[in-house]
Scaffold this motif. Structure first.
Motif, PDB file in Angstrom:
ATOM      1  N   PRO A  32       0.838  -1.209   0.000  1.00 25.31           N
ATOM      2  CA  PRO A  32       0.000   0.000   0.000  1.00 25.31           C
ATOM      3  C   PRO A  32       0.869   1.254   0.000  1.00 25.31           C
ATOM      4  O   PRO A  32       1.929   1.287   0.622  1.00 25.31           O
ATOM      5  CB  PRO A  32      -0.783  -0.114   1.318  1.00 25.31           C
ATOM      6  CG  PRO A  32      -0.685  -1.545   1.723  1.00 25.31           C
ATOM      7  CD  PRO A  32       0.623  -2.032   1.200  1.00 25.31           C
ATOM      8  N   VAL A  33       0.424   2.264  -0.719  1.00 24.81           N
ATOM      9  CA  VAL A  33       1.098   3.558  -0.682  1.00 24.81           C
ATOM     10  C   VAL A  33       0.750   4.236   0.631  1.00 24.81           C
ATOM     11  O   VAL A  33      -0.429   4.295   1.024  1.00 24.81           O
ATOM     12  CB  VAL A  33       0.663   4.439  -1.874  1.00 24.81           C
ATOM     13  CG1 VAL A  33       1.310   5.814  -1.776  1.00 24.81           C
ATOM     14  CG2 VAL A  33       1.038   3.760  -3.179  1.00 24.81           C
ATOM     15  N   GLN A  34       1.758   4.733   1.339  1.00 21.66           N
ATOM     16  CA  GLN A  34       1.543   5.305   2.656  1.00 21.66           C
ATOM     17  C   GLN A  34       1.939   6.779   2.700  1.00 21.66           C
ATOM     18  O   GLN A  34       2.836   7.221   1.981  1.00 21.66           O
ATOM     19  CB  GLN A  34       2.336   4.527   3.715  1.00 21.66           C
ATOM     20  CG  GLN A  34       1.851   3.101   3.915  1.00 21.66           C
ATOM     21  CD  GLN A  34       2.571   2.423   5.061  1.00 21.66           C
ATOM     22  OE1 GLN A  34       3.729   2.720   5.341  1.00 21.66           O
ATOM     23  NE2 GLN A  34       1.884   1.517   5.733  1.00 21.66           N
ATOM     24  N   TYR A  35       1.240   7.473   3.586  1.00 23.31           N
ATOM     25  CA  TYR A  35       1.548   8.873   3.874  1.00 23.31           C
ATOM     26  C   TYR A  35       2.232   8.916   5.233  1.00 23.31           C
ATOM     27  O   TYR A  35       1.718   8.368   6.216  1.00 23.31           O
ATOM     28  CB  TYR A  35       0.261   9.698   3.885  1.00 23.31           C
ATOM     29  CG  TYR A  35       0.376  11.041   4.570  1.00 23.31           C
ATOM     30  CD1 TYR A  35       1.128  12.071   4.008  1.00 23.31           C
ATOM     31  CD2 TYR A  35      -0.271  11.281   5.780  1.00 23.31           C
ATOM     32  CE1 TYR A  35       1.229  13.298   4.633  1.00 23.31           C
ATOM     33  CE2 TYR A  35      -0.173  12.506   6.412  1.00 23.31           C
ATOM     34  CZ  TYR A  35       0.577  13.509   5.844  1.00 23.31           C
ATOM     35  OH  TYR A  35       0.679  14.723   6.462  1.00 23.31           O
ATOM     36  N   ARG A  36       3.394   9.573   5.300  1.00 19.40           N
ATOM     37  CA  ARG A  36       4.138   9.645   6.553  1.00 19.40           C
ATOM     38  C   ARG A  36       3.940  11.013   7.185  1.00 19.40           C
ATOM     39  O   ARG A  36       3.953  12.030   6.504  1.00 19.40           O
ATOM     40  CB  ARG A  36       5.629   9.400   6.298  1.00 19.40           C
ATOM     41  CG  ARG A  36       5.933   8.015   5.750  1.00 19.40           C
ATOM     42  CD  ARG A  36       7.424   7.792   5.599  1.00 19.40           C
ATOM     43  NE  ARG A  36       7.733   6.429   5.189  1.00 19.40           N
ATOM     44  CZ  ARG A  36       8.957   5.933   5.111  1.00 19.40           C
ATOM     45  NH1 ARG A  36       9.996   6.705   5.416  1.00 19.40           N
ATOM     46  NH2 ARG A  36       9.148   4.686   4.736  1.00 19.40           N
TER      47      ARG A  36
END
Length: 345
Positions: A32-36
């Motif tokens: 999954p593409v994640q936002y940090r």
């Protein structure tokens, strides 16, 4: 979506793929593409999945609109909110659709969003026909932007220690038309925990005032025909417990006091006029038949006749944390029920 049935949550909206070959074997890695972001409340850096949301979230309030047929006050106000998630200024319209023959004012309202996370609320007046059968109906809100229609509301479940989740709900309010007689009473109300009952009482067309600490301490309680304490009010209303004796005096002088659901906080003292405690007893089966023990009692006859049908379409248990059987004999039991399974003790 059917593909998500049985899973603990839906699949991530945005996935990344890495294709590689090792020793002549093709391998695909998918994450999954994640936002940090800075998780200052729980550790340091945090990550959450990137989600794709509708451009506009549409919600209605109240979610249930009640129309008693035996009242002259048949117009109800419904607030429709639109939350914009875009980043560019845009114009559009907001409309509310009711069943055929119902009147909605205004039929449509213009919208002008200038920035991200801007919210606009429009109040609509909804009036049913002069004669309308009892039953359930629906009114639906929608936003039109750039040729697209948005008909869903989004509920965000967000905490620092879990993934953010979004629940989608159709922008529809349930309309309940009731053949209901309402007595012309003035209600004083002590708000409880997560309490939505005051709004429901007002929808019945009754005059209602919320009782503050000052009102409980020194107000003229005789102004009210009925006083109600809200759901689990004895848990978080210290002023209710402090001035409970004034409510007992109100009852002794002829007033009517209705105490709604409480748990074991009700056992901390004798809040009622006679000793009685809350038990752990419950009835689990929601379709359990209810027996009316005192059919001649006014509560079952005035201003409306209550029958077994009034317990239809119940949700969850029939009930729980009933008053215990032991206690002062002044209390009169009005209803009886028992889970219907075999060998129930």
């Amino acid at each position: 979506e059917p593909s998500n049935f049985g899973r603990p949550w839906r699949s991530p909206d945005v996935l990344s793929q890495v294709l590689l070959r090792s020793g002549g074997t093709d391998i695909t890695l998918e994450k999954p593409v994640q936002y940090r972001y800075d998780g200052k409340w729980v550790g340091d850096e945090k990550q959450k999945h990137v989600s794709v949301l509708p451009l506009v979230s549409v919600t209605l309030s109240p979610a249930i609109v009640v129309f008693p047929t035996r009242t002259n006050k048949k117009t109800r106000t419904v607030s429709v909110g639109a939350l914009y998630k875009g980043t560019k200024p845009v114009t559009g319209s907001l409309s509310l659709t009711a069943p055929a023959g119902w009147n909605v004012e205004p039929e449509e309202a213009p919208l002008a969003f200038e920035r991200e996370n801007q919210a606009i609320t429009i109040r609509f007046r909804v009036t049913p026909p002069a004669t309308v059968p009892s039953g359930s109906y629906g009114i639906e809100a929608s936003v039109s932007l750039n040729g697209e229609r948005y008909r869903e509301g989004i509920q965000t479940i967000a905490y620092h220690h879990i993934q953010t989740r979004y629940l989608y709900h159709p922008a529809i309010a349930k309309v309940q038309v009731l053949d209901l007689q309402v007595a012309p009473v003035k209600v004083g109300y002590v708000v409880g925990v997560g309490d939505e009952v005051p709004a429901a009482i007002r929808q019945l067309g009754l005059e209602l005032e919320l009782l503050s600490e000052e009102e409980l301490a020194e107000g003229d309680l005789s102004r009210y025909d009925v006083i109600m304490t809200g759901v689990r009010a004895y848990l978080n209303r210290e002023d209710l417990k402090a001035y409970n004796h004034r409510l007992l005096d109100y009852v002794a002088d002829g007033g009517t006091l209705l105490v709604q659901y409480n748990k074991f906080e009700f056992n901390a003292a004798q809040w009622g006029p006679y000793p009685k405690k809350v038990s752990r007893n419950r009835i689990t089966v929601e379709e359990t038949p209810m027996e009316i023990l005192a059919p001649e009692h006014p509560v079952f006859n005035l201003p409306n006749k209550l029958t077994e049908n009034d317990w239809d379409d119940w949700v969850q248990e029939r009930g729980l944390y009933f008053l215990e059987e032991e206690g002062d004999p002044h209390y009169r039991e009005l209803l009886a029920a028992e889970d219907p399974w075999e060998y129930n003790a």
